[in-house]
Design an enzyme around this catalytic site. Structure first.
Site, PDB file in Angstrom:
ATOM      1  N   ARG A  67      -7.522  -7.159   5.932  1.00 52.88           N
ATOM      2  CA  ARG A  67      -8.437  -8.167   6.449  1.00 52.88           C
ATOM      3  C   ARG A  67      -7.735  -9.522   6.509  1.00 52.88           C
ATOM      4  O   ARG A  67      -6.752  -9.749   5.822  1.00 52.88           O
ATOM      5  CB  ARG A  67      -9.676  -8.286   5.560  1.00 52.88           C
ATOM      6  N   LYS A  94     -16.659  -4.516   6.546  1.00 54.39           N
ATOM      7  CA  LYS A  94     -16.896  -5.679   5.699  1.00 54.39           C
ATOM      8  C   LYS A  94     -17.716  -6.743   6.432  1.00 54.39           C
ATOM      9  O   LYS A  94     -18.335  -7.607   5.806  1.00 54.39           O
ATOM     10  CB  LYS A  94     -15.577  -6.230   5.149  1.00 54.39           C
ATOM     11  N   HIS A 154     -20.473  -5.349  -4.676  1.00 52.43           N
ATOM     12  CA  HIS A 154     -19.193  -4.771  -4.256  1.00 52.43           C
ATOM     13  C   HIS A 154     -18.781  -3.804  -5.356  1.00 52.43           C
ATOM     14  O   HIS A 154     -18.071  -4.158  -6.294  1.00 52.43           O
ATOM     15  CB  HIS A 154     -18.144  -5.884  -4.082  1.00 52.43           C
ATOM     16  N   SER A 214     -10.164  -5.322  -4.951  1.00 52.80           N
ATOM     17  CA  SER A 214      -9.354  -4.317  -4.259  1.00 52.80           C
ATOM     18  C   SER A 214      -8.242  -3.770  -5.165  1.00 52.80           C
ATOM     19  O   SER A 214      -7.550  -4.532  -5.828  1.00 52.80           O
ATOM     20  CB  SER A 214      -8.745  -4.949  -3.010  1.00 52.80           C
ATOM     21  N   LYS A 271     -12.216   1.355  -7.853  1.00 49.38           N
ATOM     22  CA  LYS A 271     -13.597   1.738  -7.514  1.00 49.38           C
ATOM     23  C   LYS A 271     -13.650   3.123  -6.857  1.00 49.38           C
ATOM     24  O   LYS A 271     -14.405   3.993  -7.282  1.00 49.38           O
ATOM     25  CB  LYS A 271     -14.229   0.712  -6.540  1.00 49.38           C
ATOM     26  N   THR A 272     -12.837   3.308  -5.819  1.00 51.03           N
ATOM     27  CA  THR A 272     -12.876   4.585  -5.095  1.00 51.03           C
ATOM     28  C   THR A 272     -12.332   5.708  -5.968  1.00 51.03           C
ATOM     29  O   THR A 272     -12.948   6.776  -6.088  1.00 51.03           O
ATOM     30  CB  THR A 272     -12.070   4.466  -3.779  1.00 51.03           C
ATOM     31  N   ASP A 280     -18.015   1.808  -2.366  1.00 53.95           N
ATOM     32  CA  ASP A 280     -17.668   0.400  -2.156  1.00 53.95           C
ATOM     33  C   ASP A 280     -18.817  -0.608  -2.070  1.00 53.95           C
ATOM     34  O   ASP A 280     -18.639  -1.748  -2.445  1.00 53.95           O
ATOM     35  CB  ASP A 280     -16.827   0.277  -0.873  1.00 53.95           C
ATOM     36  N   ARG A 314      -4.379   3.523   4.174  1.00 53.72           N
ATOM     37  CA  ARG A 314      -5.776   3.883   3.918  1.00 53.72           C
ATOM     38  C   ARG A 314      -6.168   5.179   4.592  1.00 53.72           C
ATOM     39  O   ARG A 314      -5.537   5.594   5.563  1.00 53.72           O
ATOM     40  CB  ARG A 314      -6.684   2.795   4.506  1.00 53.72           C
TER      41      ARG A 314
HETATM   42  P1  ATP Z   1     -10.796  -1.402  -2.379  1.00 57.25           P
HETATM   43  O1  ATP Z   1     -11.889  -2.385  -2.711  1.00 57.25           O
HETATM   44  O2  ATP Z   1      -9.651  -2.069  -1.677  1.00 57.25           O
HETATM   45  O3  ATP Z   1     -11.284  -0.185  -1.680  1.00 57.25           O
HETATM   46  P2  ATP Z   1     -10.652   0.108  -4.916  1.00 57.25           P
HETATM   47  O4  ATP Z   1     -11.208  -0.664  -6.069  1.00 57.25           O
HETATM   48  O5  ATP Z   1     -11.506   1.159  -4.343  1.00 57.25           O
HETATM   49  O6  ATP Z   1     -10.116  -0.929  -3.791  1.00 57.25           O
HETATM   50  P3  ATP Z   1      -8.785   2.231  -5.302  1.00 57.25           P
HETATM   51  O7  ATP Z   1      -8.720   2.624  -3.870  1.00 57.25           O
HETATM   52  O8  ATP Z   1      -9.529   3.124  -6.224  1.00 57.25           O
HETATM   53  O9  ATP Z   1      -9.303   0.731  -5.432  1.00 57.25           O
HETATM   54  O10 ATP Z   1      -7.294   2.005  -5.769  1.00 57.25           O
HETATM   55  C1  ATP Z   1      -6.804   2.168  -7.089  1.00 57.25           C
HETATM   56  C2  ATP Z   1      -5.333   2.547  -6.964  1.00 57.25           C
HETATM   57  O11 ATP Z   1      -4.681   2.462  -8.204  1.00 57.25           O
HETATM   58  C3  ATP Z   1      -5.191   3.977  -6.480  1.00 57.25           C
HETATM   59  O12 ATP Z   1      -4.085   4.036  -5.619  1.00 57.25           O
HETATM   60  C4  ATP Z   1      -4.943   4.738  -7.786  1.00 57.25           C
HETATM   61  O13 ATP Z   1      -4.205   5.911  -7.585  1.00 57.25           O
HETATM   62  C5  ATP Z   1      -4.126   3.718  -8.562  1.00 57.25           C
HETATM   63  N1  ATP Z   1      -4.197   3.833 -10.039  1.00 57.25           N
HETATM   64  C6  ATP Z   1      -3.136   3.970 -10.857  1.00 57.25           C
HETATM   65  N2  ATP Z   1      -3.517   3.992 -12.137  1.00 57.25           N
HETATM   66  C7  ATP Z   1      -4.850   3.867 -12.163  1.00 57.25           C
HETATM   67  C8  ATP Z   1      -5.820   3.818 -13.226  1.00 57.25           C
HETATM   68  N3  ATP Z   1      -5.469   3.893 -14.499  1.00 57.25           N
HETATM   69  N4  ATP Z   1      -7.125   3.696 -12.868  1.00 57.25           N
HETATM   70  C9  ATP Z   1      -7.483   3.581 -11.573  1.00 57.25           C
HETATM   71  N5  ATP Z   1      -6.615   3.619 -10.543  1.00 57.25           N
HETATM   72  C10 ATP Z   1      -5.295   3.763 -10.826  1.00 57.25           C
HETATM   73 MN    MN Z   2     -12.302   1.449  -2.373  1.00 59.61          MN
END
Ligand code: ATP
Ligand code: MN
Length: 538
Positions: free
Chosen positions: A60, A201, A221, A239, A243-244, A258, A323
């Site tokens: 973004r 978004k 969020h 980010s 979360k995911t 999300d 992504r």
């Molecule tokens: P966005 O808001 O951009 O979608 P998000 O909060 O959903 O971000 P994730 O997509 O879950 O974030 O990204 C977390 C990244 O960190 C993943 O690539 C995951 O494999 C990695 N990772 C490594 N170690 C950990 C951990 N201990 N816990 C969570 N994620 C981890």
């Molecule tokens: Mn996510």
């Protein structure tokens, strides 16, 4: 089952000023994938997924995101460098230019909606220049049934013209790309960028205004899932904090990854109909559900493939922000419709690159409010040009770029809801352990998962001195033991093997917290201020 439902309906775009009939309405994902490949805008990966490059933008562009300042928004929006005002007449002119541009293009239109709870349903019409952007809208928004489509009345319109370039001087934008929300006309106008995240978004930002202002509902969020006993868990985080990853849990039904709303009836509903996962370093072993969701119907963005269409997830030569989007039904264990009740636990996820926050701690109500307003995570070297050592990054409500109102509005709503529902709030550091970025390493995913499972199964024991220890700097309560996690990992200081360096770094972080909180002090009660770290460097 929620999948593609064919329709024979056709539509005209005359009401938008688009005269031609070269309009593809409600195509199936398969047709859109075919059109993308035929136009040489994408390729099929060996998994069957479509792989595209989003072009100049692979993320973004917060500095090019505007809100039209008018009667509806003027008094309510928290204007500043997050919510940048845009002149309403300039909007009309730019909109006409974009429409004139689209008048010359083959178009892809999709009717869909946001908000899985009927009472909050927001009908959306998405008009795309590119077929793959329209497929993204299929994946990410909710899909109406044939009957719902018959009398579909679009409330919001997303006009998405990645190939249109603005003239900043004439059009009032900062540069050639823009994402502008107009609450009076109910339009999200996106141009000059093909990054799909702007589409989802944009609607998220609109809901973050509409729901608290008109519907007494807190937009968040966050991701969410629900256990077999009907307990809902919510995961806030910026980010890359997890979360995911962490909401996709084979033992719990996924509600969404999300964007959610928390209603006055204490239910939580997903705004979306799909997930948008980061795929950097994705592995089948560590994240089997997300890996398995990458099949026909999914769209990979900005990944590198070999001649056989095999993706190298470690290759970040286009971007670190690779992504995949997929409809939520690509995950096996989902809650349908995407609504949960009985919120029992809230997790604040942070990727602390200083490696000083405990991997899991329990927060008091004051601390929960303080950390929500602060919205801390850290940036590490490599994600942004010029970042060489960890940088603290604060984003109010764990999502400031999408929040049109003052953070205090959301924070007050959350505090009230936390009190009413009696939830437990946990701070989870998914970031570094054993030292800061460069010295220590990222917390192992299996340990973070074990900590969350322990909370959700009630395995951490009663909240007592025997079971918890108050962190001397941050004031949060660290569990002394956790099933599935080596005890030493629970204490960040113990993982460093260097007390002095640990405390010096911890104080660096607490000072950053204090500095950041200054702008909210006027809005925060004494109780909330007490929720901050306990000790600072002098
Ligand atoms: P966005 O808001 O951009 O979608 P998000 O909060 O959903 O971000 P994730 O997509 O879950 O974030 O990204 C977390 C990244 O960190 C993943 O690539 C995951 O494999 C990695 N990772 C490594 N170690 C950990 C951990 N201990 N816990 C969570 N994620 C981890
Ligand atoms: Mn996510």
């Amino acid at each position: 089952m929620d999948t593609y439902t064919p329709t024979t309906k056709t539509i005209s775009l005359k009401q938008y000023g688009i005269a031609h009939n070269n309009v593809h309405y409600q195509l199936s994902p398969k047709e859109l994938q075919g059109a993308t490949i035929q136009k040489e805008m994408g390729k099929q990966a060996s998994s069957g997924a479509l792989a595209v490059n989003t072009g100049e933008f692979t993320g973004r562009s917060p500095m090019d995101r505007f809100i039209v300042k008018d009667e509806i928004t003027e008094e309510k929006i928290w204007w500043g460098d997050i919510n940048i005002p845009f002149d309403s007449e300039k909007f009309d002119k730019l909109y006409d230019k974009v429409i004139a541009y689209l008048n010359e293009k083959e178009l892809f239109v999709r009717d869909c909606y946001a908000c899985a709870d009927e009472a909050y349903k927001l009908n959306i019409r998405v008009i795309n220049e590119y077929p793959w952007s329209n497929m993204f809208a299929y994946n990410m928004f909710l899909r109406p049934t044939v009957e719902e489509l018959e009398n579909f009345d679009p409330e919001w319109t997303v006009v998405n013209a990645p190939g249109f370039l603005a003239d900043a001087d004439l059009d009032g934008t900062r540069q050639h790309n823009f994402a502008i929300l107009n609450f009076s006309k109910k339009i999200a106008l996106i141009g000059g960028t093909g990054y799909t995240g702007e589409i989802k978004k944009g609607i998220f930002s609109a809901l973050n205004f509409i729901l608290p202002v008109f519907k007494n509902t807190l937009p968040m969020h966050c991701s969410a899932n629900i256990g077999n006993d009907g307990d809902t868990a919510v995961f806030f985080g910026l980010s890359g904090t997890g979360k995911t990853t962490l909401s996709t849990d084979p033992n719990r039904k996924l509600i969404g990854d999300d964007e959610h709303g928390w209603t006055a009836q204490n239910t939580v509903f997903n705004f979306e109909g799909g997930c948008y996962a980061k795929v950097i370093d994705l592995s089948k072993e560590k994240e089997p559900e997300i890996y398995g969701a990458i099949k026909e119907g999914a769209i990979l963005e900005n990944v590198i493939m070999d001649a056989n269409g095999v993706v190298d997830y470690a290759d970040t030569s286009i971007t670190q922000n690779t992504r995949v989007s997929y409809p939520i039904y690509h995950i096996d264990n989902i809650q349908q419709p995407s609504i949960g009740e009985n919120v029992k636990n809230i997790f604040f996820l942070t990727a602390d690159a200083f490696g000083v926050l405990p991997p899991i701690s329990k927060l008091t109500p004051s601390q929960a409010a303080y950390h929500f307003i602060s919205g801390y995570t850290a940036k590490v070297a490599g994600t942004e040009a010029g970042v060489v050592e960890p940088q603290p990054s604060f984003s109010a409500c764990f999502g400031a770029p999408f929040m049109p109102l003052h953070p205090a509005v959301y924070a007050e709503m959350l505090s009230k809801k936390m009190q009413e529902s009696g939830v437990d709030v946990w701070l989870i550091n998914t970031g570094w352990t054993g030292g800061p970025y460069g010295v220590g390493k990222r917390m192992e995913l299996k340990y973070t998962r074990a900590m969350i499972t322990a909370v959700l199964n009630g395995d951490l024991g009663l909240y007592s001195y025997d079971n918890y220890h108050i962190h001397s700097v941050f004031g949060v309560a660290q569990p002394r033991e956790c099933p599935g996690v080596p005890t030493q990992v629970l204490s960040p200081r113990a993982t460093w093997n260097d007390d002095e360096a640990y405390y010096t770094t911890a104080f660096k972080l607490t000072n950053a917290f204090r500095e950041n909180f200054k702008k909210f002090e006027a809005y925060a009660s004494e109780e909330i201020r007490r929720g901050g770290p306990q000790r600072y460097a002098f």
